[in-house]
Design a protein around this motif. Structure first.
Motif, PDB file in Angstrom:
ATOM      1  N   GLU A  14       0.814  -1.222   0.000  1.00  0.00           N
ATOM      2  CA  GLU A  14       0.000   0.000   0.000  1.00  0.00           C
ATOM      3  C   GLU A  14       0.846   1.269   0.000  1.00  0.00           C
ATOM      4  OE1 GLU A  14      -3.281   0.519  -0.396  1.00  0.00           O
ATOM      5  OE2 GLU A  14      -3.531  -1.640  -0.676  1.00  0.00           O
ATOM      6  N   ASP A  15       1.893   1.295   0.787  1.00  0.00           N
ATOM      7  CA  ASP A  15       2.701   2.515   0.912  1.00  0.00           C
ATOM      8  C   ASP A  15       3.663   2.718  -0.254  1.00  0.00           C
ATOM      9  OD1 ASP A  15       4.019   0.199   1.963  1.00  0.00           O
ATOM     10  OD2 ASP A  15       5.564   1.499   2.800  1.00  0.00           O
ATOM     11  N   LEU A  16       3.889   1.686  -1.068  1.00  0.00           N
ATOM     12  CA  LEU A  16       4.869   1.790  -2.157  1.00  0.00           C
ATOM     13  C   LEU A  16       4.269   1.513  -3.540  1.00  0.00           C
ATOM     14  CD1 LEU A  16       7.973   0.144  -0.448  1.00  0.00           C
ATOM     15  CD2 LEU A  16       7.597   2.562  -0.940  1.00  0.00           C
ATOM     16  N   LYS A  17       2.954   1.679  -3.683  1.00  0.00           N
ATOM     17  CA  LYS A  17       2.316   1.421  -4.984  1.00  0.00           C
ATOM     18  C   LYS A  17       2.961   2.235  -6.107  1.00  0.00           C
ATOM     19  CE  LYS A  17      -2.375   0.109  -3.680  1.00  0.00           C
ATOM     20  NZ  LYS A  17      -3.784   0.526  -3.708  1.00  0.00           N
ATOM     21  N   GLN A  18       3.097   3.531  -5.890  1.00  0.00           N
ATOM     22  CA  GLN A  18       3.657   4.399  -6.938  1.00  0.00           C
ATOM     23  C   GLN A  18       5.094   4.009  -7.260  1.00  0.00           C
ATOM     24  OE1 GLN A  18       2.789   7.983  -4.674  1.00  0.00           O
ATOM     25  NE2 GLN A  18       1.498   8.693  -6.372  1.00  0.00           N
ATOM     26  N   GLU A  19       5.884   3.746  -6.237  1.00  0.00           N
ATOM     27  CA  GLU A  19       7.279   3.385  -6.444  1.00  0.00           C
ATOM     28  C   GLU A  19       7.395   2.045  -7.171  1.00  0.00           C
ATOM     29  OE1 GLU A  19       6.995   6.486  -3.437  1.00  0.00           O
ATOM     30  OE2 GLU A  19       5.954   4.582  -3.642  1.00  0.00           O
ATOM     31  N   ARG A  20       6.560   1.077  -6.807  1.00  0.00           N
ATOM     32  CA  ARG A  20       6.543  -0.224  -7.493  1.00  0.00           C
ATOM     33  C   ARG A  20       6.201  -0.041  -8.968  1.00  0.00           C
ATOM     34  NH1 ARG A  20       6.080  -5.030  -4.216  1.00  0.00           N
ATOM     35  NH2 ARG A  20       5.069  -6.067  -5.972  1.00  0.00           N
ATOM     36  N   ASP A  21       5.204   0.804  -9.250  1.00  0.00           N
ATOM     37  CA  ASP A  21       4.826   1.060 -10.645  1.00  0.00           C
ATOM     38  C   ASP A  21       6.003   1.617 -11.435  1.00  0.00           C
ATOM     39  OD1 ASP A  21       2.255   0.153 -10.181  1.00  0.00           O
ATOM     40  OD2 ASP A  21       1.359   2.171 -10.067  1.00  0.00           O
ATOM     41  N   LEU A  22       6.779   2.501 -10.825  1.00  0.00           N
ATOM     42  CA  LEU A  22       7.944   3.069 -11.511  1.00  0.00           C
ATOM     43  C   LEU A  22       9.021   2.011 -11.750  1.00  0.00           C
ATOM     44  CD1 LEU A  22       8.117   6.501  -9.669  1.00  0.00           C
ATOM     45  CD2 LEU A  22       7.543   6.131 -12.085  1.00  0.00           C
ATOM     46  N   VAL A  23       9.214   1.116 -10.795  1.00  0.00           N
ATOM     47  CA  VAL A  23      10.196   0.037 -10.955  1.00  0.00           C
ATOM     48  C   VAL A  23       9.742  -0.906 -12.069  1.00  0.00           C
ATOM     49  CG1 VAL A  23      11.253  -1.981  -9.839  1.00  0.00           C
ATOM     50  CG2 VAL A  23      11.070   0.189  -8.594  1.00  0.00           C
ATOM     51  N   VAL A  24       8.461  -1.244 -12.083  1.00  0.00           N
ATOM     52  CA  VAL A  24       7.919  -2.106 -13.143  1.00  0.00           C
ATOM     53  C   VAL A  24       8.151  -1.456 -14.501  1.00  0.00           C
ATOM     54  CG1 VAL A  24       5.763  -2.980 -14.155  1.00  0.00           C
ATOM     55  CG2 VAL A  24       6.233  -3.320 -11.723  1.00  0.00           C
ATOM     56  N   TRP A 136      17.834   5.126  -1.863  1.00  0.00           N
ATOM     57  CA  TRP A 136      17.015   5.947  -2.743  1.00  0.00           C
ATOM     58  C   TRP A 136      16.236   6.948  -1.903  1.00  0.00           C
ATOM     59  CZ3 TRP A 136      11.587   5.507  -2.399  1.00  0.00           C
ATOM     60  CH2 TRP A 136      11.123   4.423  -1.639  1.00  0.00           C
ATOM     61  N   ASP A 137      15.796   8.035  -2.536  1.00  0.00           N
ATOM     62  CA  ASP A 137      15.066   9.045  -1.777  1.00  0.00           C
ATOM     63  C   ASP A 137      13.755   9.495  -2.420  1.00  0.00           C
ATOM     64  OD1 ASP A 137      15.892  10.745  -3.811  1.00  0.00           O
ATOM     65  OD2 ASP A 137      17.409  11.736  -2.603  1.00  0.00           O
ATOM     66  N   SER A 138      13.457   8.969  -3.605  1.00  0.00           N
ATOM     67  CA  SER A 138      12.193   9.284  -4.272  1.00  0.00           C
ATOM     68  C   SER A 138      11.906   8.179  -5.274  1.00  0.00           C
ATOM     69  CB  SER A 138      12.271  10.633  -4.996  1.00  0.00           C
ATOM     70  OG  SER A 138      13.147  10.530  -6.107  1.00  0.00           O
TER      71      SER A 138
END
Length: 145
Positions: A14-24, A136-138
């Motif tokens: 839940e807290d890293l949805k956006q970051e996971r999407d960027l990694v994908v 990482w920071d963002s």
């Protein structure tokens, strides 16, 4: 021909949805095959059986750690993310860790508020840092690494 690797992405969700999407997105742009639990249904198998089989079939395991330890697996008392990490490690799957920089600005609602979980998170971050690991920071910084 350039090889395509299957890369298992592990993190709290839940807290890293956006970051996971960027990694994908970054992995897809590199021509690799990202996999993670949000990408398929467990079906009739237990969720852990699906996770374990997927990790067994993966070429690389990537763990992204920020400021939440996550849901605790009742039998082991550790988070599901750390359980996945331990399993990949036991199989000898090549691992890449990404741990958030302690100086990064991070929303309070995406930080662990349970003291016991914060302590477990600190130990887990230290464990991840013992292998190949980048800070990482963002989300943009994470995807670039």
């Amino acid at each position: 021909m350039i090889p395509k690797y299957q890369v298992f992405i592990s993190s709290t969700y839940e807290d890293l949805k956006q970051e996971r999407d960027l990694v994908v997105k970054a992995l897809l742009e590199m021509g690799h095959i990202p996999v993670g639990m949000e990408m398929f249904s467990a079906g009739d198998e237990s969720q852990w059986q699906v996770i374990a089989r997927t990790i067994e079939q993966t070429d690389y395991y990537v763990v992204v750690v920020a400021n939440r330890y996550g849901s605790i697996e009742p039998q082991t008392g550790i988070s599901y993310t750390e359980k996945e990490y331990s399993y990949a490690e036991s199989l000898g799957v090549p691992m890449l860790g990404f741990v958030i920089d302690g100086r990064a600005l991070w929303p309070l609602d995406r930080q662990e508020d349970d003291e016991k979980k914060r302590e477990s998170l600190g130990r887990f971050k230290e464990r991840v840092r013992q292998k190949i690991c980048s800070m990482w920071d963002s989300g943009t910084d994470l995807a670039g690494k």
